[in-house]
Design an enzyme around this catalytic site. Structure first.
Site, PDB file in Angstrom:
ATOM      1  N   ASN A 248       0.812  -1.211   0.000  1.00 28.08           N
ATOM      2  CA  ASN A 248       0.000   0.000   0.000  1.00 28.08           C
ATOM      3  C   ASN A 248       0.847   1.264   0.000  1.00 28.08           C
ATOM      4  O   ASN A 248       0.364   2.338  -0.356  1.00 28.08           O
ATOM      5  CB  ASN A 248      -0.930   0.015   1.218  1.00 28.08           C
ATOM      6  N   HIS A 249       2.135   1.169   0.373  1.00 27.20           N
ATOM      7  CA  HIS A 249       2.994   2.342   0.358  1.00 27.20           C
ATOM      8  C   HIS A 249       3.621   2.580  -1.015  1.00 27.20           C
ATOM      9  O   HIS A 249       3.951   3.723  -1.339  1.00 27.20           O
ATOM     10  CB  HIS A 249       4.115   2.192   1.405  1.00 27.20           C
TER      11      HIS A 249
ATOM     12  N   HIS B 204       2.120  -6.395   5.175  1.00 26.64           N
ATOM     13  CA  HIS B 204       1.385  -5.208   5.612  1.00 26.64           C
ATOM     14  C   HIS B 204       1.338  -5.074   7.133  1.00 26.64           C
ATOM     15  O   HIS B 204       1.439  -3.960   7.645  1.00 26.64           O
ATOM     16  CB  HIS B 204      -0.035  -5.186   5.049  1.00 26.64           C
TER      17      HIS B 204
ATOM     18  N   HIS C 175       3.006  -5.192  10.670  1.00 28.53           N
ATOM     19  CA  HIS C 175       4.412  -5.016  11.039  1.00 28.53           C
ATOM     20  C   HIS C 175       4.847  -5.884  12.215  1.00 28.53           C
ATOM     21  O   HIS C 175       6.043  -6.026  12.445  1.00 28.53           O
ATOM     22  CB  HIS C 175       4.673  -3.541  11.362  1.00 28.53           C
TER      23      HIS C 175
END
Length: 824
Positions: free
Chosen positions: A123-124, A249, A251
Site C-alpha cells: 500500500n505504500h 502489511h 508489522h
C-alpha cells in the site's frame, strides 16, 4: 530435510515491509532500513538460497526520492547480478506473469542474474497515475526484480480479478507462487464477498505433473487485523488448497507459521521500525522456506519447513506501557507515592492535598518527571545489554517509547522538554512519551456525560495496535465523521475519506479531481432540471428559485450516492443478464419496451439506406475510375467525382437522424448542409473548362492587365484547393471519427474554432509542399506532364481496387462473416 546440496531442495528467503527511505530526513535513523535490507541479502548469500520473495512495501512512499532509488538499486545490483547459476525454471506463461518485461529477468540474455527476486507491491508503493505505474516498475524495467501480482482495476465498480501463479521448478520440486498486490481493503473485501469476482488458476493435471505435486504458496499484502468490518481481509476468503500464505502489511513479527484451516499463515512483519508501537518492539526476523518433493508420498507431494532468521542490524527498540495511578501506589522506597494514594482525592498519608479535594495537577509534575526519567534509563540499559554482552564497542542509539496512562487526576508534562534530557542517549528524543487515558478510566471519570460516546471513539483510535497506515486511515475517517458529515452536500463521507487517503499517500491531485467530478455531475443534473426554475422566474416567483435549486442539488447528490452505493451483487446480476441477452437497449430517454416497433422500423430503413449507399458508391467509383484509367477524365475530375460520391453517401445517411426519436433536424443543420452543397456545385461549375474559359474571357476583356490575370489564377487555385479540402474533410471518415467525440459538450463557437484549427493544421503540410513545387518548378529535373499522365492512370487503378475491396467487405458483412460477436 535433505542437505543443502540436494538438487531437489528449493530454498527461498522471504521478507516483507522493508520500507526503504523511511525517516530519510532524520539524521540518526535515515540509514536504518538500508542497513537491514543489506543484511537480508547477506543472509540470502550466506544461506545460498535459490530466490528471494518480497511481500510488498519495499519503499516507504509511493514516489521515493532519487537517493532512495539509487541506494536500492545499488544493493540489488551488488547481490543479484553475478555469475551464479540459477537452477529455477519458470514453467508458466511469462508474458502473463510479468506483463511489462514478458520474461523472467535471469532468462534475459542481456542480463547476468545470479539471485532472482520476486515481489509484489504494497500500500505504500502501489501503482498510481494514468499509466498505473510505481517505483517497482522502474526496478523491473531495469531487470533487478521480477514484479508480479499487479491487477488492473478500472472504473468505480467492484471489478474482477483472476490470480494466476508463477509456476517454477527445481529438480523434481515444483512450486506455484501466487501474488496479490495491495488493493483498497473495502473494494477487495467486496470482491471476495461476491462469488466469481475473484478467480484462482491452478496448475492442470498433466502426465508427470499432478496438481497435488505442487507446493502452493501466496504473497498477499492487505490488512489482516480487523479494525473495522470491511477494512480487512479474512483468511477464510483464501482457498483451502493453499499450503502457505505469507502475509505482508502487518508489522508485528509472527514469522512462525500458524494453522488456519487447511493451510498455514506466516507474518514476517517489517524489517525496520517505522512506528513506535508495541507490535514493532518484537525481534525482527525473516524466514527461509525449504521445499522438497517427497518421492515416498502419492503424486510426489512436497514436504516443507520454515527456518526463522533473526535480523541483527535492526536498531534496538524498547516499549513499555504504564499507568501512573498503579505506579503511584507503590511504596515510596520503590518510587511510588504510597499504597494509600487515592485518585479521587489525590491524598496520601504524606498529605498531598486537602482531604476530600482533588489534588492540583502541578503538585504531581515533579514526581511524574522523576518517575518517567527512571523508567527511560531502565529501558536504555535493557536495549544496550545484548550488545555489551557480546562485547561490541559501538552500540546504536536505541528507540524508546513510554506510553503513559495519566488518568486518575494526573497531568501531562512537556514531552519535548523531557526528551531534551536524553539527546545523544536515544534515537528519538522528541517522541519518547505518549500520554493517553484508557477507555475504562475515562468512562468512569465521565460517567453520565453526553460526550462519553465521542470519548470512547477517540480512545478507540488511540488504542489501535497495528501499522501506522491503519492509524492514519482511522483518524481520517474519524475527523470526517466528526467535523464534516453534517456540512457535506456534494461529497459523501466515503468519497472524501478515500480521496484524503489518496492525497496523503499517493496522488496530490486526488481531492481536486474528486471535487471536479462531483461538481460536473451535479451541474449536469441541475441543468437537466432547470426548466421549472426558469418558469418560476418568468412568473415572478424568483424568491423560491434558490430553494428549488438547493433541492435539485440535494436530489442530484442522492441519485449519485444511490448509483455508486448500489450493491455489487446487483451489478454482477446485471452484467450476467447483459451477457445472456441478444440485444441491449441503451437509450437515455428509453420508456421501456414501447420503443421496440420504432427500433425495428429504424433497422429496416437503415438496411435500405446501406443498400442505396453501396450502389451509389460503386457506381460513382466505377464511373470515375474507368475513364481516368484510359485518360478520358483528368485527374481533378476523377477525384471530384470520388469525393462527391462520398459526400452524397454521407448526406443520404443523415436522413436517418431526422426520424429516430421523433426529433426533426434543426433548420440550422439543414441550412448548413444546403450551403455546403451549393458551394460544391459552384466550385464544380467553376472548375468545368467551358465555364472557366467563358468567365476568363469576360474578365480579360474587362480588365486585361497582368496583375488581374495573376490574381485570377491565384483565386482559381485557392478556390480549387479550398473546395478539395472541404470535400476531403466532410467525406473522410477519419476526420469525422476524430472530431465527433471532441464536438460533444462544447458550445458551437468552441466547435467552430476547433474545426478551424484542425483544418489549419491539416492543410499546413499541403501548403508547404505546394509552395515548394511552385518555387522550384523551373529547377526540377523531371517532366511534370509525364508524371501527371502516369499519376492519373495510377489513381484510376487505385480507385478500382478500393471499389473492389469495398464491395468484398460489404458482401462479407451481408453474409455475417465480418463480425464474430453474438451481441449487438
Amino acid at each position: 530435510m535433505a542437505a543443502q546440496e540436494d538438487p531437489d531442495l528449493l530454498r527461498i528467503l522471504i521478507a516483507t515491509d522493508n520500507h526503504l527511505g523511511v525517516h530519510e530526513k532524520d539524521q540518526v535513523r535515515k540509514d536504518d532500513a538500508f542497513i537491514t535490507f543489506r543484511e537480508i541479502f547477506e543472509i540470502a548469500k550466506q544461506q545460498n538460497v535459490d530466490a528471494v520473495f518480497l511481500g510488498g512495501d519495499l519503499f516507504d512512499v509511493n514516489k521515493p526520492s532519487r537517493e532512495t532509488m539509487v541506494r536500492t538499486m545499488e544493493i540489488l545490483q551488488e547481490y543479484c547480478m553475478n555469475d551464479r547459476p540459477v537452477q529455477l525454471e519458470v514453467l508458466s506463461d511469462q508474458t502473463v506473469n510479468f506483463p511489462r518485461r514478458g520474461v523472467v529477468n535471469y532468462e534475459d540474455p542481456n542480463l547476468n542474474v545470479g539471485l532472482p527476486v520476486f515481489m509484489i507491491h504494497g500500500n505504500h508503493d502501489d501503482p498510481a497515475g494514468a499509466e498505473n505505474l510505481s517505483a517497482i516498475d522502474l526496478l523491473s524495467t531495469c531487470g533487478l526484480v521480477n514484479y508480479f501480482g499487479k491487477h488492473v482495476l478500472t472504473g468505480s465498480g467492484t471489478g474482477k480479478i483472476k490470480i494466476k501463479p508463477v509456476l517454477m521448478q527445481k529438480g523434481n520440486t515444483k512450486l506455484a507462487l501466487y501474488g496479490l498486490g495491495y488493493i483498497r481493503d473495502a473494494r477487495l473485501h467486496q470482491m471476495f464477498s461476491i462469488k466469481g469476482n475473484v478467480e484462482w488458476a491452478r496448475p492442470e493435471d498433466k502426465p508427470g505433473f499432478s496438481s497435488k505435486s505442487w507446493f502452493n504458496t501466496m504473497l498477499i499484502h492487505q490488512n489482516r487485523v480487523h479494525h473495522s468490518p470491511k477494512n480487512a481481509i479474512s483468511e477464510r476468503y483464501l482457498p483451502s488448497w493453499l499450503d502457505l500464505v505469507v502475509w505482508g502489511h502487518e508489522h508485528e513479527c509472527l514469522v512462525e507459521p500458524t494453522e488456519y484451516g487447511d493451510f498455514m499463515v506466516s507474518q514476517p512483519g517489517s524489517s525496520v521500525v517505522t512506528s513506535l508501537i508495541e507490535g514493532e518492539a518484537k525481534q525482527k526476523q525473516v524466514m527461509i522456506l525449504e521445499v522438497k518433493a517427497d518421492k515416498h508420498t502419492p503424486d510426489d507431494a512436497p514436504m516443507w519447513r520454515t527456518v526463522p532468521q533473526p535480523l541483527e542490524t535492526v536498531r534496538p527498540f524498547k516499549y513499555r506501557q504504564i499507568a501512573l495511578i498503579d505506579f503511584a501506589r507503590l511504596a515510596k522506597e520503590d518510587g511510588g507515592l504510597g499504597p494509600d494514594f487515592t485518585p479521587e482525592s489525590g491524598e496520601a498519608n504524606a498529605g498531598l492535598g486537602a482531604k476530600g479535594k482533588r489534588a492540583q495537577p502541578s503538585k504531581h509534575e515533579a514526581w511524574i518527571t522523576t518517575a518517567l526519567e527512571r523508567m527511560v534509563r531502565e529501558l536504555i540499559a535493557e536495549a544496550r545489554a545484548p550488545y555489551e554482552r557480546r562485547g561490541e564497542s559501538e552500540v546504536p542509539l536505541p528507540l524508546i517509547r513510554l506510553r503513559v496512562d495519566y488518568g486518575g487526576g494526573f497531568s501531562t508534562i512537556n514531552a519535548q522538554r523531557f526528551g531534551q534530557k536524553f539527546v545523544g542517549k536515544v534515537a528519538n528524543p522528541n517522541d519518547l512519551l505518549q500520554f493517553f487515558k484508557s477507555a475504562a478510566r475515562r468512562r468512569r471519570e465521565d460517567a453520565g456525560d453526553a460526550a462519553d460516546a465521542a470519548a470512547a471513539r477517540e480512545t478507540a483510535v488511540e488504542d489501535i495496535i497495528g501499522n501506522p497506515t491503519m492509524q492514519d486511515q482511522a483518524r481520517i475517517e474519524q475527523l470526517v465523521a466528526q467535523n464534516l458529515t453534517q456540512g457535506l452536500q456534494l461529497l459523501s463521507e466515503t468519497d472524501l475519506s478515500n480521496a484524503l487517503d489518496d492525497f496523503v499517500n499517493r496522488d496530490k491531485s486526488a481531492l481536486e479531481n474528486l471535487i471536479k467530478d462531483r461538481l460536473k455531475e451535479t451541474m449536469k443534473f441541475v441543468e437537466e432540471n432547470a426548466g421549472h426554475e426558469a418558469e418560476m422566474i418568468t412568473a415572478g416567483d424568483a424568491k423560491d428559485v434558490t430553494a428549488n435549486v438547493e433541492k435539485s442539488i440535494a436530489e442530484a447528490v442522492q441519485q449519485r450516492l444511490a448509483r455508486t452505493g448500489a450493491t455489487a451483487r446487483a451489478a454482477a446480476e446485471a452484467e450476467a443478464a447483459a451477457a445472456a441477452a441478444d440485444v441491449l437497449l441503451l437509450h437515455a430517454d428509453s420508456d421501456g419496451i414501447s420503443q421496440l416497433p420504432e427500433l425495428f422500423d429504424l433497422a429496416a430503413r437503415t438496411k435500405a439506406v446501406l443498400r442505396q449507399n453501396i450502389t451509389l458508391a460503386c457506381a460513382s467509383i466505377v464511373g470515375a475510375s474507368l475513364p481516368a484509367l484510359v485518360g478520358a477524365f483528368p485527374l481533378w475530375l476523377a477525384v471530384l467525382l470520388h469525393e462527391g460520391s462520398t459526400l452524397l453517401v454521407a448526406i443520404n445517411s443523415v436522413r436517418l437522424l431526422g426520424t429516430f426519436g421523433r426529433q426533426p433536424l434543426r433548420r440550422s443543420t439543414v441550412a448548413a448542409c444546403a450551403g455546403v452543397f451549393l458551394a460544391c456545385c459552384a466550385g464544380g461549375a467553376w472548375l468545368y473548362p467551358t465555364v472557366r474559359i467563358g468567365v476568363a474571357s469576360w474578365a480579360t476583356s474587362a480588365v486585361a492587365t497582368p496583375a488581374f490575370v495573376a490574381a485570377s489564377m491565384a483565386i482559381k487555385s485557392g478556390y480549387a484547393g479550398l473546395l478539395a479540402g472541404c470535400l476531403h474533410t466532410l467525406t473522410g471518415p477519419d476526420h469525422l471519427a476524430a472530431l465527433t467525440p471532441l464536438a460533444v459538450g462544447p458550445s458551437r463557437m468552441q466547435n467552430a474554432m476547433m474545426g478551424a484549427l484542425w483544418g489549419l493544421g491539416h492543410n499546413t503540410g499541403q501548403i508547404l509542399f505546394g509552395l515548394i513545387f511552385v518555387l522550384l518548378r523551373d529547377k526540377l529535373p523531371f517532366n511534370l506532364e509525364v508524371i501527371s499522365q502516369w499519376g492519373q492512370g495510377i489513381v484510376g487503378a487505385t480507385l478500382v481496387i478500393i471499389g473492389v475491396m469495398g464491395w468484398l467487405e460489404g458482401r462479407a458483412l451481408a453474409e455475417g462473416r465480418g463480425h464474430s460477436h453474438s451481441h449487438s
